[in-house]
Motif scaffolding. Structure first.
Motif, PDB file in Angstrom:
ATOM      1  N   TRP A  16       0.839  -1.207   0.000  1.00  0.00           N
ATOM      2  CA  TRP A  16       0.000   0.000   0.000  1.00  0.00           C
ATOM      3  C   TRP A  16       0.872   1.255   0.000  1.00  0.00           C
ATOM      4  O   TRP A  16       1.807   1.375   0.797  1.00  0.00           O
ATOM      5  N   ASP A  17       0.487   2.222  -0.840  1.00  0.00           N
ATOM      6  CA  ASP A  17       0.967   3.594  -0.665  1.00  0.00           C
ATOM      7  C   ASP A  17       0.261   4.177   0.571  1.00  0.00           C
ATOM      8  O   ASP A  17      -0.817   3.702   0.950  1.00  0.00           O
ATOM      9  N   ILE A  18       0.859   5.168   1.202  1.00  0.00           N
ATOM     10  CA  ILE A  18       0.220   5.735   2.408  1.00  0.00           C
ATOM     11  C   ILE A  18      -0.621   6.976   2.073  1.00  0.00           C
ATOM     12  O   ILE A  18      -1.842   6.954   2.162  1.00  0.00           O
ATOM     13  N   ASP A  19       0.038   8.082   1.679  1.00  0.00           N
ATOM     14  CA  ASP A  19      -0.663   9.373   1.546  1.00  0.00           C
ATOM     15  C   ASP A  19      -1.621   9.368   0.359  1.00  0.00           C
ATOM     16  O   ASP A  19      -1.211   9.131  -0.778  1.00  0.00           O
ATOM     17  N   GLY A  20      -2.885   9.649   0.627  1.00  0.00           N
ATOM     18  CA  GLY A  20      -3.886   9.705  -0.436  1.00  0.00           C
ATOM     19  C   GLY A  20      -4.447   8.353  -0.809  1.00  0.00           C
ATOM     20  O   GLY A  20      -5.380   8.277  -1.614  1.00  0.00           O
ATOM     21  N   GLY A 182      -2.023   2.445  -5.120  1.00  0.00           N
ATOM     22  CA  GLY A 182      -1.562   3.818  -4.943  1.00  0.00           C
ATOM     23  C   GLY A 182      -2.542   4.814  -5.529  1.00  0.00           C
ATOM     24  O   GLY A 182      -3.603   4.436  -6.030  1.00  0.00           O
ATOM     25  N   ASP A 183      -2.168   6.081  -5.484  1.00  0.00           N
ATOM     26  CA  ASP A 183      -3.082   7.138  -5.933  1.00  0.00           C
ATOM     27  C   ASP A 183      -2.466   8.066  -6.967  1.00  0.00           C
ATOM     28  O   ASP A 183      -3.058   9.096  -7.283  1.00  0.00           O
ATOM     29  N   THR A 184      -1.267   7.732  -7.484  1.00  0.00           N
ATOM     30  CA  THR A 184      -0.628   8.619  -8.468  1.00  0.00           C
ATOM     31  C   THR A 184      -0.016   7.802  -9.612  1.00  0.00           C
ATOM     32  O   THR A 184       0.286   6.618  -9.448  1.00  0.00           O
TER      33      THR A 184
HETATM   34 MG    MG Z   1       0.164   8.754  -2.447  1.00  0.00          MG
END
Ligand code: MG
Length: 234
Positions: A16-20, A182-184
């Protein structure tokens, strides 16, 4: 395009990515980053035109320093000060951290399926741990298996360090069923560089349109809707 091996329920591991992706921390760590630079070199960074989504902390420190005409020789001092500032105000981090909708539900399903879960994040290890603790995500996240901004010089190196921790030196044998969420676009580029699968979730600053058509296995509006999660689960 080859047929997917299976959805997330058949994953060998989830990174997992953390931020967002897992959470937002209300800019507490971001403000600490700006303050760290200012305290180290005596000038506030200039944010005009800079974007940081998916970058690792040493890269962000380099960009912030460059915005005020300083070279990267100050990066170690900035990251050290960043850590000190975050640890000195964990109360603010706890008060502002919000786990994003649907995250705990997907995590619980992965636990039931016996899938190992950790993080691949641009945050340095100590800050990542503070955020995950604030979000009460340890467990199911095993932070010992994670890749952090201080685990490598690029996001790909960071992710590779996590793969070695999860699977050992023959990680490549498990890569095609290991997922990054992730988110990016940088999360996706990292997954692609290592032959991993990738789900992108538009829960951060990048919308579904900007995340679509880049080659991710799945693009979702969020983890909070049943239909989206069903697509992810496969
Ligand atoms: Mg992120």
């Amino acid at each position: 395009m080859t047929a997917p091996v299976g959805g997330l329920g058949a994953a060998s591991a989830v990174l997992w990515d953390i931020d967002g992706t897992l959470l937002t921390s209300g800019g507490v760590a971001a403000q600490a980053f700006l303050r760290a630079v200012e305290e180290v070199v005596g000038r506030r960074p200039v944010l005009d035109g800079l974007e940081f989504g998916g970058r690792i902390d040493p890269e962000i420190a380099t960009l912030l320093l460059a915005s005020i005409d300083h070279d990267d020789s100050h990066v170690p001092a900035v990251l050290k000060r960043l850590d000190e500032l975050v640890q000195a105000d964990l109360e603010a981090l706890h008060a502002h951290t919000r786990v994003l909708p649907g995250v705990t539900g997907v995590m619980a399903r992965l636990v039931d399926a016996g899938v190992p879960q950790t993080v691949v994040t641009g945050n340095i290890r100590s800050v990542a741990r503070a955020k995950l603790t604030a979000g009460e995500l340890i467990p199911p996240i095993d932070p010992e298996l994670g890749g952090y901004g201080d685990s490598g010089t690029t996001r790909v190196e960071v992710a590779r360090s996590s793969l070695v921790a999860v699977f050992g030196d023959d990680w490549a044998a498990h890569a095609d069923n290991c997922w990054i969420i992730g988110d990016t676009p940088r999360d996706l580029a990292c997954a692609q560089a290592l032959g991993l699968r990738c789900a992108l979730v538009a829960s951060g600053r990048t919308g579904v349109d900007a995340l679509s058509g880049l080659g991710a296995d799945v693009v979702l509006g969020g983890l909070g809707t049943t239909d989206d999660v069903a697509r992810l689960w496969g």
